[in-house]
Motif scaffolding. Structure first.
Motif, mmCIF file in Angstrom:
data_model
loop_
_atom_site.group_PDB
_atom_site.id
_atom_site.type_symbol
_atom_site.label_atom_id
_atom_site.label_comp_id
_atom_site.label_asym_id
_atom_site.label_seq_id
_atom_site.Cartn_x
_atom_site.Cartn_y
_atom_site.Cartn_z
ATOM 1 N N LEU A 11 0.847 -1.200 0.000
ATOM 2 C CA LEU A 11 0.000 0.000 0.000
ATOM 3 C C LEU A 11 0.882 1.249 0.000
ATOM 4 C CD1 LEU A 11 -3.086 0.689 0.223
ATOM 5 C CD2 LEU A 11 -2.681 1.030 2.656
ATOM 6 N N ASN A 12 0.623 2.149 -0.922
ATOM 7 C CA ASN A 12 1.369 3.417 -0.970
ATOM 8 C C ASN A 12 0.821 4.387 0.063
ATOM 9 O OD1 ASN A 12 -0.795 3.121 -3.126
ATOM 10 N ND2 ASN A 12 -0.667 5.349 -3.003
ATOM 11 N N GLN A 13 1.715 5.000 0.835
ATOM 12 C CA GLN A 13 1.258 5.969 1.841
ATOM 13 C C GLN A 13 0.920 7.300 1.184
ATOM 14 O OE1 GLN A 13 3.886 6.626 5.148
ATOM 15 N NE2 GLN A 13 2.464 7.962 6.189
ATOM 16 N N LYS A 14 1.782 7.747 0.268
ATOM 17 C CA LYS A 14 1.522 9.006 -0.443
ATOM 18 C C LYS A 14 0.635 8.743 -1.651
ATOM 19 C CE LYS A 14 5.772 11.451 0.849
ATOM 20 N NZ LYS A 14 6.986 12.121 0.323
ATOM 21 N N ILE A 15 -0.274 9.660 -1.899
ATOM 22 C CA ILE A 15 -1.219 9.525 -3.011
ATOM 23 C C ILE A 15 -0.996 10.662 -4.000
ATOM 24 C CG2 ILE A 15 -3.675 9.551 -3.658
ATOM 25 C CD1 ILE A 15 -4.226 8.373 -0.857
ATOM 26 N N TYR A 16 -1.040 10.322 -5.285
ATOM 27 C CA TYR A 16 -0.913 11.351 -6.322
ATOM 28 C C TYR A 16 -2.302 11.913 -6.615
ATOM 29 C CZ TYR A 16 -0.216 13.563 -10.847
ATOM 30 O OH TYR A 16 -0.199 14.464 -11.886
ATOM 31 N N TYR A 17 -2.464 13.203 -6.330
ATOM 32 C CA TYR A 17 -3.714 13.893 -6.631
ATOM 33 C C TYR A 17 -3.481 14.896 -7.760
ATOM 34 C CZ TYR A 17 -5.775 12.071 -2.317
ATOM 35 O OH TYR A 17 -6.264 11.243 -1.333
ATOM 36 N N PRO A 18 -4.177 14.739 -8.893
ATOM 37 C CA PRO A 18 -4.027 15.701 -9.989
ATOM 38 C C PRO A 18 -4.450 17.097 -9.558
ATOM 39 C CG PRO A 18 -5.155 13.712 -10.729
ATOM 40 C CD PRO A 18 -5.084 13.633 -9.235
ATOM 41 N N ASN A 19 -3.799 18.111 -10.135
ATOM 42 C CA ASN A 19 -4.148 19.504 -9.803
ATOM 43 C C ASN A 19 -5.048 20.127 -10.855
ATOM 44 O OD1 ASN A 19 -2.342 19.755 -11.870
ATOM 45 N ND2 ASN A 19 -0.899 21.091 -10.792
ATOM 46 N N TRP A 20 -5.812 19.285 -11.570
ATOM 47 C CA TRP A 20 -6.767 19.777 -12.559
ATOM 48 C C TRP A 20 -8.110 19.098 -12.334
ATOM 49 C CZ3 TRP A 20 -2.674 16.526 -13.693
ATOM 50 C CH2 TRP A 20 -2.993 15.237 -14.102
ATOM 51 N N LEU A 78 -4.061 0.657 -13.215
ATOM 52 C CA LEU A 78 -3.815 2.099 -13.259
ATOM 53 C C LEU A 78 -3.814 2.704 -11.862
ATOM 54 C CD1 LEU A 78 -5.181 4.544 -15.915
ATOM 55 C CD2 LEU A 78 -5.170 5.217 -13.523
ATOM 56 N N GLU A 79 -4.700 2.227 -11.006
ATOM 57 C CA GLU A 79 -4.765 2.735 -9.624
ATOM 58 C C GLU A 79 -3.461 2.483 -8.889
ATOM 59 O OE1 GLU A 79 -7.315 1.419 -5.792
ATOM 60 O OE2 GLU A 79 -8.526 1.958 -7.539
ATOM 61 N N ILE A 80 -2.891 1.293 -9.090
ATOM 62 C CA ILE A 80 -1.611 0.964 -8.447
ATOM 63 C C ILE A 80 -0.488 1.789 -9.052
ATOM 64 C CG2 ILE A 80 0.089 -0.853 -8.075
ATOM 65 C CD1 ILE A 80 -2.285 -2.847 -8.093
ATOM 66 N N MET A 81 -0.417 1.829 -10.394
ATOM 67 C CA MET A 81 0.662 2.556 -11.078
ATOM 68 C C MET A 81 0.669 4.046 -10.748
ATOM 69 S SD MET A 81 1.010 1.176 -14.955
ATOM 70 C CE MET A 81 1.761 -0.385 -15.361
ATOM 71 N N SER A 82 -0.501 4.624 -10.579
ATOM 72 C CA SER A 82 -0.599 6.069 -10.353
ATOM 73 C C SER A 82 -0.590 6.435 -8.872
ATOM 74 C CB SER A 82 -1.865 6.613 -11.016
ATOM 75 O OG SER A 82 -3.026 6.053 -10.425
ATOM 76 N N PHE A 83 -0.281 5.459 -7.997
ATOM 77 C CA PHE A 83 -0.226 5.711 -6.555
ATOM 78 C C PHE A 83 -1.525 6.371 -6.081
ATOM 79 C CE2 PHE A 83 3.907 4.320 -7.195
ATOM 80 C CZ PHE A 83 4.614 4.231 -6.009
ATOM 81 N N GLY A 84 -2.629 5.678 -6.377
ATOM 82 C CA GLY A 84 -3.945 6.204 -6.029
ATOM 83 C C GLY A 84 -4.427 5.726 -4.671
ATOM 84 N N GLU A 85 -5.657 6.101 -4.350
ATOM 85 C CA GLU A 85 -6.307 5.621 -3.135
ATOM 86 C C GLU A 85 -6.784 4.194 -3.367
ATOM 87 O OE1 GLU A 85 -9.551 8.007 -1.859
ATOM 88 O OE2 GLU A 85 -8.422 9.877 -1.832
ATOM 89 N N MET A 86 -6.699 3.362 -2.341
ATOM 90 C CA MET A 86 -7.308 2.046 -2.441
ATOM 91 C C MET A 86 -8.818 2.236 -2.379
ATOM 92 S SD MET A 86 -6.786 -1.434 -0.194
ATOM 93 C CE MET A 86 -5.362 -2.034 -1.091
ATOM 94 N N GLN A 87 -9.507 1.859 -3.453
ATOM 95 C CA GLN A 87 -10.925 2.172 -3.590
ATOM 96 C C GLN A 87 -11.842 1.024 -3.180
ATOM 97 O OE1 GLN A 87 -11.950 5.119 -4.366
ATOM 98 N NE2 GLN A 87 -10.207 6.125 -5.323
ATOM 99 N N ILE A 88 -11.482 -0.208 -3.546
ATOM 100 C CA ILE A 88 -12.394 -1.344 -3.351
ATOM 101 C C ILE A 88 -11.836 -2.275 -2.290
ATOM 102 C CG2 ILE A 88 -13.489 -3.322 -4.467
ATOM 103 C CD1 ILE A 88 -13.264 -1.780 -7.112
ATOM 104 N N TYR A 89 -12.584 -2.456 -1.236
ATOM 105 C CA TYR A 89 -12.165 -3.344 -0.161
ATOM 106 C C TYR A 89 -13.387 -3.733 0.662
ATOM 107 C CZ TYR A 89 -12.351 1.200 2.174
ATOM 108 O OH TYR A 89 -12.758 2.438 2.621
ATOM 109 N N ASP A 90 -13.269 -4.840 1.399
ATOM 110 C CA ASP A 90 -14.329 -5.263 2.322
ATOM 111 C C ASP A 90 -14.052 -4.634 3.678
ATOM 112 O OD1 ASP A 90 -15.574 -6.945 0.444
ATOM 113 O OD2 ASP A 90 -14.093 -8.509 0.834
ATOM 114 N N ASN A 91 -14.955 -3.768 4.130
ATOM 115 C CA ASN A 91 -14.732 -3.073 5.401
ATOM 116 C C ASN A 91 -15.239 -3.926 6.562
ATOM 117 O OD1 ASN A 91 -13.903 -1.013 7.093
ATOM 118 N ND2 ASN A 91 -15.887 0.005 7.018
ATOM 119 N N ASP A 92 -14.607 -5.097 6.724
ATOM 120 C CA ASP A 92 -15.061 -6.037 7.749
ATOM 121 C C ASP A 92 -14.303 -5.842 9.059
ATOM 122 O OD1 ASP A 92 -16.835 -7.239 5.969
ATOM 123 O OD2 ASP A 92 -15.322 -8.646 5.240
#
Length: 485
Positions: A11-20, A78-92
């Motif tokens: 899991l990447n701690q830093k996330i890339y957020y576009p500025n557009w 793409l989510e992994i390559m772009s250092f994105g937020e983990m979007q899909i998970y089971d919140n158990d």
């Protein structure tokens, strides 16, 4: 040693957020719309389940791969390559056995099965979301969300990438023999696998440890060959019979993109081609733990784009490096996230990818064993992509990013205040504001508003009492110099 047909991209701690921001109606600067045609080739038997039976997905006998399957596959990469937020998970929220009772560590058998059902369990307090929220998140869409769209309780955004079904182009593709498999995996409560453990393990980390981190994005490494390994569970109720297509079948599909900028296009092309790394395979469909669904994507035609895919991928890589790796020893393509993702996408040592037998899970816990990161497994040769950018391009991107940030920070300021803010931020000159301003004026930093800057400096010195009564010779010389100009 713990083995599993899956592993994790950390899991990447830093996330890339576009500025557009995304736009559907108004073409933004540098955005392009176009069409990408792709051929999908299968390198192992493949199975995408039909909605009504155990046949391969088809319409009136014509085989196809649903667009949603392709979109999910590409978005995850793409989510992994772009250092994105983990979007899909089971919140158990999970529980674990009370390990203070040593009998609770023994494998199940006929004599103790009933007792095991009555064993005391300790409920863990934290849910999965609490561990994922340790990513440095802000209230903005990441790159994958901006491209593919998202829906939340508060807001939603329509995607700007549209994928067609992939229609089979092979005449009369051959069916493989039916396969009956147990498609299951250890529960996420089994923390020796699902929680990141220290290399020198003294005590297991669980979901409730303050510094616990989930192992990351679950991925199924591609196999060299189809595996016949099973879990040892002969319960017929959990077995699945599927009739896959043999390796060698080919499919075609199209991707239409609307108003994507060069960085977004680069991210998409990187997800399709694994950043121009031909050794890598994608995985799709059912039975990936056994080596099914190994495919490659090849771009066959492009329409509407100004640059080559490699140039767009260079833009994407440069943007990630500038935003997250400019001060790091390793760059984006050398990071542990990319190394694990790419290494899992090439056939390596299939011996690492076997399910453990049920009896071995308790033994592994007793021995303080855990699932090693994929690139550290025996027989795995870590793979990283070749960089498609340059240091010169990176420095240019960093400068542009700094200028954009400065513009945002000085919004609403006067020209003089904005320039002074910039000088302080650049740390080009040392000293207090008065000294910085004086040195900048006489180094010709103020071109169009030099007189205004001199008057502002005079006012500051007067307020400080250093205009009429300078504290020393240097101060006196500065005042005389200001008067002359």
């Amino acid at each position: 040693m713990i083995t599993a047909p899956f592993n994790f991209v950390p899991l990447n701690q830093k996330i890339y957020y576009p500025n557009w921001e995304a736009s559907h109606d108004i073409p933004l600067q540098d955005t392009q719309s176009g069409m990408i045609e792709i051929e999908l080739s299968t390198y192992s038997p493949i199975f995408i389940k039909n909605s009504t039976d155990n046949e391969f997905c088809n319409y009136n006998g014509e085989y196809y791969i649903p667009a949603t399957s392709i979109k999910g596959m590409l978005r995850n990469v793409l989510e992994i390559m772009s250092f994105g937020e983990m979007q899909i998970y089971d919140n158990d929220r999970y529980a674990m056995r009370d390990l203070k009772n040593e009998n609770n560590n023994k494998p199940l058998n006929k004599d103790n099965r009933q007792k095991k059902a009555q064993d005391k369990k300790i409920a863990l307090e934290k849910q999965i979301k609490a561990l994922i929220n340790r990513q440095s998140k802000i209230d903005k869409p990441d790159l994958a969300s901006l491209i593919f769209g998202y829906t939340s309780k508060e807001k939603s955004l329509k995607g700007r990438v549209f994928i067609s079904h992939a229609k089979c182009t092979t005449q009369n593709p051959s069916k493989d023999k039916p396969a009956t498999l147990v498609l299951s995996s250890p529960k996420a409560s089994y923390y020796p696998i699902y929680i990141k453990q220290n290399e020198k393990l003294q005590k297991y980390k669980t979901y409730d440890d303050l510094d616990a981190t989930i192992s990351g994005y679950k991925r199924y490494p591609v196999h060299e060959k189809i595996s016949t390994s099973q879990t040892g569970n002969n319960n017929e109720d959990i077995k699945t019979t599927l009739i896959p297509l043999k390796a060698g079948a080919k499919f075609r599909f199209k991707i239409a993109v609307h108003n994507l900028n060069p960085i977004e296009l680069g991210a998409l092309f990187s997800a399709i081609t694994f950043h121009n790394t031909p050794e890598c395979f994608h995985s799709i469909g059912m039975a990936k733990p056994f080596g099914y669904g190994k495919i490659k994507l090849e771009i066959k035609s492009l329409n509407g784009f100004e640059k080559s895919p490699q140039e767009y991928m260079s833009d994407f890589e440069t943007a990630l490096n500038a935003a997250l790796f400019s001060t790091q020893a390793k760059k984006w393509h050398e990071s542990e996230q990319i190394a694990n993702l790419f290494s899992m996408s090439v056939p390596q040592n299939d011996e690492n990818l076997k399910y453990m037998e049920l009896k071995n899970f308790a033994t592994a816990k007793r021995d303080k064993d855990y699932l090693r990161p994929y690139i550290k497994l025996q027989g795995v040769n870590p793979l990283t992509p070749k960089s498609l950018t340059s240091d010169e391009k990176l420095q240019t991107r960093i400068q542009k990013a700094k200028q954009a940030e400065l513009k945002e920070q000085t919004k609403g300021m006067s020209e003089l205040d904005a320039k002074l803010f910039e000088l302080k931020a650049s740390k080009k000159y040392s000293g207090d504001e008065t000294i910085i301003l004086y040195n900048a004026i006489f180094n010709e930093e103020f071109q169009s508003n030099k007189k205004e800057a001199l008057l502002y400096l005079k006012e500051k010195l007067q307020k400080e009492g250093a205009w009429d009564k300078p504290k020393n010779k240097k101060g006196k010389d500065r005042v005389e110099n200001i008067k002359k100009n």
